[in-house]
Design a protein around this motif. Sequence first.
Motif, PDB file in Angstrom:
ATOM      1  N   ASP A  65       0.865  -1.174   0.000  1.00 59.11           N
ATOM      2  CA  ASP A  65       0.000   0.000   0.000  1.00 59.11           C
ATOM      3  C   ASP A  65       0.905   1.229   0.000  1.00 59.11           C
ATOM      4  O   ASP A  65       1.518   1.554   1.020  1.00 59.11           O
ATOM      5  N   SER A  67       0.338   4.258   0.076  1.00 53.43           N
ATOM      6  CA  SER A  67      -0.073   5.400   0.884  1.00 53.43           C
ATOM      7  C   SER A  67       0.441   5.308   2.309  1.00 53.43           C
ATOM      8  O   SER A  67       0.379   6.275   3.065  1.00 53.43           O
ATOM      9  N   GLU A 108      -8.613  11.439   2.654  1.00 51.51           N
ATOM     10  CA  GLU A 108      -8.467  11.206   1.220  1.00 51.51           C
ATOM     11  C   GLU A 108      -7.395  12.123   0.635  1.00 51.51           C
ATOM     12  O   GLU A 108      -6.577  11.689  -0.193  1.00 51.51           O
ATOM     13  N   SER A 110      -4.776  13.415   2.190  1.00 53.19           N
ATOM     14  CA  SER A 110      -3.464  12.960   2.649  1.00 53.19           C
ATOM     15  C   SER A 110      -2.995  11.731   1.883  1.00 53.19           C
ATOM     16  O   SER A 110      -1.833  11.643   1.468  1.00 53.19           O
ATOM     17  N   GLU A 111      -3.906  10.800   1.663  1.00 46.12           N
ATOM     18  CA  GLU A 111      -3.540   9.580   0.943  1.00 46.12           C
ATOM     19  C   GLU A 111      -3.256   9.865  -0.525  1.00 46.12           C
ATOM     20  O   GLU A 111      -2.367   9.252  -1.132  1.00 46.12           O
ATOM     21  N   ALA A 114       0.127  11.269  -0.700  1.00 48.52           N
ATOM     22  CA  ALA A 114       1.087  10.209  -0.374  1.00 48.52           C
ATOM     23  C   ALA A 114       1.359   9.307  -1.570  1.00 48.52           C
ATOM     24  O   ALA A 114       2.508   8.929  -1.835  1.00 48.52           O
ATOM     25  N   VAL A 115       0.316   8.945  -2.305  1.00 48.40           N
ATOM     26  CA  VAL A 115       0.479   8.041  -3.448  1.00 48.40           C
ATOM     27  C   VAL A 115       0.948   8.797  -4.688  1.00 48.40           C
ATOM     28  O   VAL A 115       1.926   8.413  -5.335  1.00 48.40           O
TER      29      VAL A 115
END
Length: 269
Positions: A65, A67, A108, A110-111, A114-115
């Motif tokens: 993952d 994220s 959402e 932040s993720e 991150a990705v």
Amino acid sequence: MNLHGTRSTALVTGASGGIGEAMARQLAARGANLILVARSAARLQTLVEELAQQHGIRAEVIATDLSGPGAGESLQNEVEARGLQVDLLVNNAGFGGFSEFARQDAQEISEMIAVNVTALTDLTRRFLPAMLQRGRGRVLNVASTAGFVPGPLMAVYYATKAYVLSFSEAVNEELRGTGLSVTALCPGPVETGFQDAATLNESRLMSGVTRLAVLDVDTVARTGVEAMLRGQGVAVAGLANKVQVSSFRLLPRSVAARIIAGVQARRGP
């Protein structure tokens, strides 16, 4: 697929569907070994078995993952533990969200960063030095035509893709003369599950005249893979998208933002 006479190994993130899966298929057809990365190993296992049997390549799955904290380090450690090296890095993993920024879920956001930004940057930094030492390699970062303009109603997504585009162009220039390159692939709307995940089907973007710019996933993947192998810095997929990008470059950014806001407005009942 060979770089300087050696069979290449491609690491593809977000490979369980959409553009990532299509790229994996095209790379395998060209003879590249594969390391496919996504959150779920189960969704990738059938794909790697199919591609290995069809093309006589080595294909592996690493479930990660991107994220999560330390995801890049964990992925690099797993690649090294399996005795693999990465010659072609395809940073495809990413997602968007359709909402006014003030109402968008904070987790959402932040993720997404991150990705779309952090993981892409981290993986490039982790695998690029070894490519430089070997004197061969390619990086393909999936940006978007969204990277050329501000994007009301998808403000964070558009901003992340602007980062990917700028970052890719800058590092590609740093690599001039090394035999390595970084390519930014810039598709517009693509027929994948992305629209459902981002709830884009609620917007005008996926209806009417705008659908003329929608490309099939295989066309986008082929554009990206071929541009990467040529060492091309930026590849905009599709004639309509090339015209659109050129047009937006001539407009003040405030005007471009207003146009995008209208295009992406929610459809009425």
